[in-house]
Design an enzyme around this catalytic site. Structure first.
Site, PDB file in Angstrom:
ATOM      1  N   SER A  14     -29.174  26.991 -47.988  1.00  0.00           N
ATOM      2  CA  SER A  14     -29.758  28.060 -48.793  1.00  0.00           C
ATOM      3  C   SER A  14     -29.386  29.419 -48.238  1.00  0.00           C
ATOM      4  CB  SER A  14     -31.277  27.944 -48.801  1.00  0.00           C
ATOM      5  OG  SER A  14     -31.676  26.917 -49.652  1.00  0.00           O
ATOM      6  N   CYS A  15     -29.617  30.424 -49.057  1.00  0.00           N
ATOM      7  CA  CYS A  15     -29.430  31.816 -48.648  1.00  0.00           C
ATOM      8  C   CYS A  15     -30.177  32.052 -47.347  1.00  0.00           C
ATOM      9  CB  CYS A  15     -29.982  32.741 -49.730  1.00  0.00           C
ATOM     10  SG  CYS A  15     -30.078  34.461 -49.246  1.00  0.00           S
ATOM     11  N   PRO A  16     -29.617  32.710 -46.353  1.00  0.00           N
ATOM     12  CA  PRO A  16     -28.301  33.369 -46.373  1.00  0.00           C
ATOM     13  C   PRO A  16     -27.200  32.557 -45.692  1.00  0.00           C
ATOM     14  CG  PRO A  16     -29.518  34.135 -44.480  1.00  0.00           C
ATOM     15  CD  PRO A  16     -30.360  33.054 -45.125  1.00  0.00           C
ATOM     16  N   MET A  17     -27.432  31.252 -45.423  1.00  0.00           N
ATOM     17  CA  MET A  17     -26.494  30.508 -44.586  1.00  0.00           C
ATOM     18  C   MET A  17     -25.067  30.425 -45.139  1.00  0.00           C
ATOM     19  SD  MET A  17     -28.107  30.079 -41.905  1.00  0.00           S
ATOM     20  CE  MET A  17     -27.003  29.043 -40.963  1.00  0.00           C
TER      21      MET A  17
END
Lengths: 78, 176
Positions: A14-17
């Site tokens: 998921s964001c921000p990965m």
């Protein structure tokens, strides 16, 4: 078709990965080499292009291949 | 006469144009809250900004200091009391029952895990690796009896002036 030098599997992140891992992967490439990014986060369709624009890299393509199936090609320019 | 001297003192050739490396964009964040839900926004934005080649500093003040506290940052909690947006919204009188904060925290962690959101500590580590400056508020430390060795490796100590010196040239400034 651009030659892919490295593939980053950012699926199920998921964001921000996806952006953080893309940054790390791109730094390991030489200038002009191409990174392929695979992602499932729908936000990445907006975020990966925003990241390449801000950092001055070339977004060769951004494809939505299916629901939650995204593929990006980014060329390192700097 | 004076004119001649002045003319002589001016270099004949124009100075070489300065190849201006564009100044990096800068983001300054104040993290003032110490709950699990409030812990995420600073590290998400800071790590992403660093990935976008920005210079970032986070100033941890008041309860925000918990986010860089070695022990406390490992057990951040979210309270259901006076928090209608909590993972488990309950009337305040129910939220007061012992164990309810633990339950709300457990639920939030579970939801974040299910959505594949990275853990807070992981994001904080990425911030440090990518050069985000983390500044612990010295005054808060004095108030709360926190010692420098209680804070995680890699953070600095400072006060209002330290933050403002960095923030005065910031393109983005956020209070969280």
């Amino acid at each position: 078709m651009a030659e892919v030098h490295q593939t980053l599997d950012a699926r199920n992140l998921s964001c921000p990965m996806p952006v953080l891992k893309s940054k790390r992967a791109l730094k390991s490439l030489e200038i002009n080499q191409v990174l392929e990014i695979l992602a499932t986060d729908p936000g990445s369709m907006a975020d990966i292009p925003a990241w390449t624009r801000t950092t001055g890299q070339e977004l060769i393509s951004a494809e939505e291949r299916g629901p939650r199936d995204f593929r990006f090609l980014v060329r390192r320019l700097n | 006469m004076n004119g001649d001297i002045m003319t002589e003192s001016i270099p004949q050739s124009a100075p070489a144009p300065i190849v201006s490396e564009e100044k990096p964009k800068r983001m300054a964040i104040i993290a003032s809250a110490g709950t699990l839900d409030a812990a995420y926004p600073p590290v998400i934005l800071a790590s992403t900004a660093a990935a976008m080649d920005m210079e970032v500093a986070i100033f941890f003040t008041f309860y925000g200091l918990n986010l860089i506290h070695k022990k406390k940052s490992k057990k951040l909690k979210v309270s259901p009391i006076a928090n209608p947006a909590a993972p488990m919204p309950v009337p305040n009188i129910v939220g007061m029952i012992p164990g309810m904060t633990g339950m709300a925290t457990w639920m939030m962690n579970r939801w974040m895990g299910k959505a594949n959101v990275a853990k807070f500590i992981e994001l904080r580590d990425i911030c440090l690796e990518s050069g985000v400056r983390m500044i612990g508020c010295q005054m808060t430390m004095d108030v709360m009896g926190v010692k420098a060795e209680d804070l995680i490796e890699g953070c600095e100590l400072g006060g209002a002036a330290s933050f403002l010196e960095f923030a005065k040239d910031a393109d983005i400034t956020l209070f969280m």
